[in-house]
Design an enzyme around this catalytic site. Structure first.
Site, PDB file in Angstrom:
ATOM      1  N   LEU A   1      43.801  37.224  50.923  1.00  0.00           N
ATOM      2  CA  LEU A   1      44.707  36.169  50.455  1.00  0.00           C
ATOM      3  C   LEU A   1      46.099  36.727  50.187  1.00  0.00           C
ATOM      4  CD1 LEU A   1      42.408  34.045  48.090  1.00  0.00           C
ATOM      5  CD2 LEU A   1      42.986  33.674  50.496  1.00  0.00           C
TER       6      LEU A   1
ATOM      7  N   SER B   1      37.382  32.014  40.112  1.00  0.00           N
ATOM      8  CA  SER B   1      36.454  31.775  41.222  1.00  0.00           C
ATOM      9  C   SER B   1      35.421  30.720  40.857  1.00  0.00           C
ATOM     10  CB  SER B   1      35.738  33.093  41.553  1.00  0.00           C
ATOM     11  OG  SER B   1      34.673  32.862  42.454  1.00  0.00           O
TER      12      SER B   1
ATOM     13  N   ASP C   1      48.958  46.654  45.030  1.00  0.00           N
ATOM     14  CA  ASP C   1      47.535  46.797  45.346  1.00  0.00           C
ATOM     15  C   ASP C   1      47.187  48.277  45.124  1.00  0.00           C
ATOM     16  OD1 ASP C   1      45.605  44.763  47.274  1.00  0.00           O
ATOM     17  OD2 ASP C   1      44.927  46.830  47.006  1.00  0.00           O
ATOM     18  N   ILE C   2      45.877  48.542  45.072  1.00  0.00           N
ATOM     19  CA  ILE C   2      45.449  49.944  44.995  1.00  0.00           C
ATOM     20  C   ILE C   2      45.558  50.587  46.383  1.00  0.00           C
ATOM     21  CG2 ILE C   2      42.972  49.547  45.401  1.00  0.00           C
ATOM     22  CD1 ILE C   2      42.459  51.574  43.091  1.00  0.00           C
TER      23      ILE C   2
ATOM     24  N   LEU D   1      44.642  48.710  38.914  1.00  0.00           N
ATOM     25  CA  LEU D   1      44.637  47.782  37.769  1.00  0.00           C
ATOM     26  C   LEU D   1      43.939  48.377  36.551  1.00  0.00           C
ATOM     27  CD1 LEU D   1      43.820  44.585  39.827  1.00  0.00           C
ATOM     28  CD2 LEU D   1      45.856  44.858  38.381  1.00  0.00           C
TER      29      LEU D   1
ATOM     30  N   GLY E   1      41.642  42.879  42.553  1.00  0.00           N
ATOM     31  CA  GLY E   1      40.360  43.191  41.928  1.00  0.00           C
ATOM     32  C   GLY E   1      39.227  43.108  42.921  1.00  0.00           C
TER      33      GLY E   1
ATOM     34  N   TYR F   1      30.397  39.604  38.882  1.00  0.00           N
ATOM     35  CA  TYR F   1      31.709  39.178  39.382  1.00  0.00           C
ATOM     36  C   TYR F   1      32.125  37.869  38.713  1.00  0.00           C
ATOM     37  CZ  TYR F   1      34.894  36.927  42.742  1.00  0.00           C
ATOM     38  OH  TYR F   1      35.933  36.252  43.331  1.00  0.00           O
TER      39      TYR F   1
ATOM     40  N   LYS G   1      35.326  36.959  36.034  1.00  0.00           N
ATOM     41  CA  LYS G   1      36.302  35.870  36.157  1.00  0.00           C
ATOM     42  C   LYS G   1      36.250  34.967  34.924  1.00  0.00           C
ATOM     43  CE  LYS G   1      37.924  36.911  40.271  1.00  0.00           C
ATOM     44  NZ  LYS G   1      39.309  37.301  40.482  1.00  0.00           N
TER      45      LYS G   1
END
Ligand code: NAI
Ligand code: 15L
Length: 274
Positions: free
Chosen positions: A23, A119, A42-43, A60, A81, A144, A148
């Site tokens: 995304l 999500s 971003d990583i 993060l 993430g 997960y 969220k």
């Protein structure tokens, strides 16, 4: 408590986490017209910066690095993430600590507005025969989804305590097209996702708003009336992909994909250590 937001002021300097992800790469393009500066993080190193862009490689889970990354921004689009079900230990740093670090940095640097990529997996254990709105108790379908859910709790807390406003988008399935029968209900087109983000940036008042991220699909399980103040008007529908998707074999009647909002996620794990 009043918001310390300058999110709707111009110029709009926007941080996008998860910029190297599926995304993130799309939003980097579609959000260009809405930002005076896009800081892409971003990583994994995102593609080299273009005009009005900056690139920051940041884990993060690293609180000090996140603090520096957030400095100077007007709004944060938090999309970074772990994005699938994984063992708790893999989710803890990026998603749980990471989202806390984002809000702490927002507080310290007076960033008034966050768009949080939540999500459908925060409510994944509802049955597909049930329709819910944002007030329905959360029913996370894994570690997960729990991460969220914690992110949404952080959003509520940081609004109540510090006035930082959040739009939590409980994204259904945001891909170029729906990939299976479940996604005929959960699909969110990239254009509709972009519209939701822009509505979240522009809304005069947000508090902590939760919206279900879905396009104008014909058979849905989510009711967005509580987020009507956003003025979100989805322009796409999964219907045009129905014939193609229905060429796939029907899942068995007891397959989680055919039973639960969260589909297959409800049956993943446990992740035993040996
Ligand atoms: P993705 O997995 O392609 O992108 C996530 C990005 O986060 C990756 O580029 C990854 O390198 C980065 N990341 C992972 N750990 C990190 C860390 N410790 N520090 C910094 N960055 C890290 O996922 P996608 O599909 O682009 O999703 C973006 C966001 O939207 C995620 O938060 C996901 O949970 C959420 N979402 C996406 C949905 C979808 O249908 N695509 C549905 C529901 C939520
Ligand atoms: C999500 O939260 C995931 O990030 C995405 O990869 C999809 O699995 C989506 O949910 C979904 O439920 O289809």
């Amino acid at each position: 408590m009043t918001a310390s937001s300058n999110a709707t002021a111009s110029p709009r300097r926007i941080l996008l986490t998860g910029a190297a992800g599926g995304l993130g790469k799309v939003l980097r393009q579609t959000l260009k017209p809405y930002a005076s500066l896009l800081r892409l993080s971003d990583i994994v190193e995102p593609q080299a910066p273009g005009e009005n862009e900056e690139v920051v490689v940041c884990d993060l889970a690293d609180k000090a690095a996140v603090d520096q990354m957030v400095k100077g921004m007007d709004a944060i689009l938090h999309f970074g993430g772990v994005s699938v079900e994984r063992p708790f230990e893999e989710i803890l740093g990026p998603n749980i600590s990471g989202t806390y670090h984002i809000y702490e940095a927002a507080r310290r640097h007076k960033v008034g507005r966050v768009i949080f990529a939540s999500s459908n997996h925060v409510i994944g254990f509802y049955k597909q025969t049930e329709t819910i709105d944002a007030l329905a108790p959360r029913r996370p379908d894994g570690y997960y989804g729990l991460s969220k859910s914690y992110g949404e709790d952080l959003a509520t807390f940081y609004f109540d305590r510090y006035g930082i406003e959040t739009l939590s988008i409980r994204i259904g399935s945001s891909f170029p097209e729906p990939q299976n029968r479940r996604m005929l209900s959960t699909w969110l087109s990239y254009d509709d996702l972009t519209q939701l983000i822009v509505k979240g940036l522009d809304a005069p008042e947000l508090g902590h708003t939760v919206v279900f991220g879905m396009s104008d699909n014909p058979h849905v399980w989510w009711d967005n009336r509580l987020a009507a103040h956003l003025g979100y008007e989805p322009q796409d529908s999964s219907e045009r992909f129905r014939a193609k998707v229905e060429e796939q074999p029907q899942p068995a009647a007891d397959d989680p994909a055919a039973l639960y909002h969260g589909g297959a996620f409800v049956a993943q794990g446990p992740f035993e250590e040996v």
